[in-house]
Scaffold this active site. Structure first.
Site, PDB file in Angstrom:
ATOM      1  N   CYS A  56       0.860  -1.175   0.000  1.00 33.40           N
ATOM      2  CA  CYS A  56       0.000   0.000   0.000  1.00 33.40           C
ATOM      3  C   CYS A  56       0.905   1.236   0.000  1.00 33.40           C
ATOM      4  O   CYS A  56       1.840   1.316   0.812  1.00 33.40           O
ATOM      5  CB  CYS A  56      -0.898  -0.002   1.234  1.00 33.40           C
ATOM      6  SG  CYS A  56      -1.856   1.519   1.429  1.00 33.40           S
ATOM      7  N   ASP A  63      -0.162  -6.149   0.180  1.00 29.63           N
ATOM      8  CA  ASP A  63      -1.383  -6.542  -0.509  1.00 29.63           C
ATOM      9  C   ASP A  63      -1.076  -7.803  -1.295  1.00 29.63           C
ATOM     10  O   ASP A  63       0.028  -7.964  -1.825  1.00 29.63           O
ATOM     11  CB  ASP A  63      -1.851  -5.437  -1.461  1.00 29.63           C
ATOM     12  CG  ASP A  63      -2.338  -4.211  -0.716  1.00 29.63           C
ATOM     13  OD1 ASP A  63      -3.156  -4.371   0.207  1.00 29.63           O
ATOM     14  OD2 ASP A  63      -1.908  -3.094  -1.052  1.00 29.63           O
ATOM     15  N   VAL A  78       6.142 -12.826 -24.249  1.00 32.55           N
ATOM     16  CA  VAL A  78       6.914 -12.634 -23.024  1.00 32.55           C
ATOM     17  C   VAL A  78       7.432 -13.985 -22.539  1.00 32.55           C
ATOM     18  O   VAL A  78       6.724 -14.993 -22.586  1.00 32.55           O
ATOM     19  CB  VAL A  78       6.092 -11.916 -21.929  1.00 32.55           C
ATOM     20  CG1 VAL A  78       4.920 -12.765 -21.448  1.00 32.55           C
ATOM     21  CG2 VAL A  78       6.969 -11.518 -20.754  1.00 32.55           C
ATOM     22  N   GLU A  79       8.664 -13.996 -22.090  1.00 38.49           N
ATOM     23  CA  GLU A  79       9.272 -15.215 -21.545  1.00 38.49           C
ATOM     24  C   GLU A  79       8.803 -15.354 -20.094  1.00 38.49           C
ATOM     25  O   GLU A  79       8.856 -14.405 -19.320  1.00 38.49           O
ATOM     26  CB  GLU A  79      10.798 -15.110 -21.654  1.00 38.49           C
ATOM     27  CG  GLU A  79      11.529 -16.402 -21.385  1.00 38.49           C
ATOM     28  CD  GLU A  79      11.661 -16.691 -19.909  1.00 38.49           C
ATOM     29  OE1 GLU A  79      11.350 -17.835 -19.522  1.00 38.49           O
ATOM     30  OE2 GLU A  79      12.050 -15.790 -19.144  1.00 38.49           O
ATOM     31  N   SER A  80       8.332 -16.532 -19.708  1.00 46.38           N
ATOM     32  CA  SER A  80       7.626 -16.704 -18.429  1.00 46.38           C
ATOM     33  C   SER A  80       8.502 -16.507 -17.196  1.00 46.38           C
ATOM     34  O   SER A  80       8.033 -15.976 -16.192  1.00 46.38           O
ATOM     35  CB  SER A  80       6.929 -18.058 -18.373  1.00 46.38           C
ATOM     36  OG  SER A  80       7.857 -19.108 -18.483  1.00 46.38           O
ATOM     37  N   HIS A  97      -3.760  -0.803  -6.082  1.00 48.69           N
ATOM     38  CA  HIS A  97      -4.042  -1.992  -6.899  1.00 48.69           C
ATOM     39  C   HIS A  97      -4.254  -1.624  -8.367  1.00 48.69           C
ATOM     40  O   HIS A  97      -3.712  -2.271  -9.266  1.00 48.69           O
ATOM     41  CB  HIS A  97      -5.295  -2.718  -6.406  1.00 48.69           C
ATOM     42  CG  HIS A  97      -5.282  -3.107  -4.964  1.00 48.69           C
ATOM     43  ND1 HIS A  97      -4.133  -3.271  -4.220  1.00 48.69           N
ATOM     44  CD2 HIS A  97      -6.306  -3.378  -4.126  1.00 48.69           C
ATOM     45  CE1 HIS A  97      -4.459  -3.631  -2.991  1.00 48.69           C
ATOM     46  NE2 HIS A  97      -5.767  -3.700  -2.901  1.00 48.69           N
ATOM     47  N   GLU A  98      -5.059  -0.585  -8.577  1.00 49.46           N
ATOM     48  CA  GLU A  98      -5.382  -0.172  -9.942  1.00 49.46           C
ATOM     49  C   GLU A  98      -4.126   0.254 -10.700  1.00 49.46           C
ATOM     50  O   GLU A  98      -3.976  -0.042 -11.891  1.00 49.46           O
ATOM     51  CB  GLU A  98      -6.389   0.990  -9.919  1.00 49.46           C
ATOM     52  CG  GLU A  98      -7.698   0.651  -9.233  1.00 49.46           C
ATOM     53  CD  GLU A  98      -7.699   0.856  -7.708  1.00 49.46           C
ATOM     54  OE1 GLU A  98      -8.797   0.790  -7.131  1.00 49.46           O
ATOM     55  OE2 GLU A  98      -6.630   1.069  -7.096  1.00 49.46           O
ATOM     56  N   ASP A 163     -14.655 -16.218  -6.916  1.00 54.93           N
ATOM     57  CA  ASP A 163     -14.500 -17.149  -5.797  1.00 54.93           C
ATOM     58  C   ASP A 163     -13.088 -17.184  -5.221  1.00 54.93           C
ATOM     59  O   ASP A 163     -12.660 -18.190  -4.691  1.00 54.93           O
ATOM     60  CB  ASP A 163     -14.927 -18.550  -6.227  1.00 54.93           C
ATOM     61  CG  ASP A 163     -14.075 -19.090  -7.361  1.00 54.93           C
ATOM     62  OD1 ASP A 163     -13.174 -18.380  -7.834  1.00 54.93           O
ATOM     63  OD2 ASP A 163     -14.309 -20.239  -7.753  1.00 54.93           O
ATOM     64  N   ARG A 165     -12.014 -15.632  -2.625  1.00 61.03           N
ATOM     65  CA  ARG A 165     -11.983 -15.138  -1.245  1.00 61.03           C
ATOM     66  C   ARG A 165     -12.076 -16.292  -0.267  1.00 61.03           C
ATOM     67  O   ARG A 165     -12.855 -17.133  -0.303  1.00 61.03           O
ATOM     68  CB  ARG A 165     -13.132 -14.179  -0.970  1.00 61.03           C
ATOM     69  CG  ARG A 165     -13.389 -13.157  -2.025  1.00 61.03           C
ATOM     70  CD  ARG A 165     -12.251 -12.123  -2.155  1.00 61.03           C
ATOM     71  NE  ARG A 165     -12.685 -11.134  -3.118  1.00 61.03           N
ATOM     72  CZ  ARG A 165     -12.109 -10.966  -4.284  1.00 61.03           C
ATOM     73  NH1 ARG A 165     -11.070 -11.637  -4.630  1.00 61.03           N
ATOM     74  NH2 ARG A 165     -12.558 -10.063  -5.113  1.00 61.03           N
TER      75      ARG A 165
END
Length: 165
Positions: A56, A63, A78-80, A97-98, A163, A165
């Site tokens: 935060c 977070d 993109v290489e993982s 977060h945004e 789902d 949470r």
């Protein structure tokens, strides 16, 4: 046996590297790409990243989120492992977060210039509220721009099915 030429793997330096350096500060330069051998067709690549963490920006509290990154590649992918290290670099990064989801999407657009991409973060609740920012992009002037608009308008029609949470 590989179907890739050594020249196609020149930019891939982290995969197979036993001396991996884990960065604790935001590090977009760690991202690596490789050529898409199937540019003649559309297909989705999806990454499920269940261990994303950031801080935060006000309180410094951690977070936690599961991030879903889906994209339709164009010339590059993109290489993982580099993506894993990049996401890990958010561990001590302080942002909302945004902002984190938009930063991730912008960095991946800059790296790959995909036809289409979406980044969805499903953050665990803090203070009784969960935040699930969704962002997407379709290449301007193409059918993917229209696809991005459609998916934006329809991405979460049934929030009761979430789902995590």
């Amino acid at each position: 046996m590989t179907t890739r030429k050594e020249s196609e793997l020149e930019g891939v330096t982290l995969l197979g590297n036993q001396g991996t350096n884990y960065l604790f500060e935001y590090a977009p330069d760690v991202l690596e790409s490789f050529p898409n051998k199937h540019v003649n067709r559309d297909y989705f690549v999806k990454f499920n990243c269940p261990e994303f963490t950031s801080l935060c920006p006000k309180t410094g509290q951690p977070d936690f989120a599961t991030i879903y990154i889906s994209y339709i590649p164009d010339e590059k992918m993109v290489e993982s492992k580099s993506l894993k290290l990049y996401l890990f670099s958010f561990r001590n990064h302080g942002d909302f977060h945004e902002d984190c989801m938009n930063i991730i999407m912008n960095d991946l657009i800059e790296l790959m210039d995909p036809r289409y991409i979406e980044v969805w973060g499903k953050f665990t609740p803090r203070g009784g509220i969960s935040i699930d920012p969704y962002t997407n992009y379709g290449k301007p002037g193409t059918k993917y721009e229209k696809m991005a608009e459609y998916r934006m308008m329809n991405h979460d029609l049934y929030p009761e099915t979430i789902d995590n949470r």
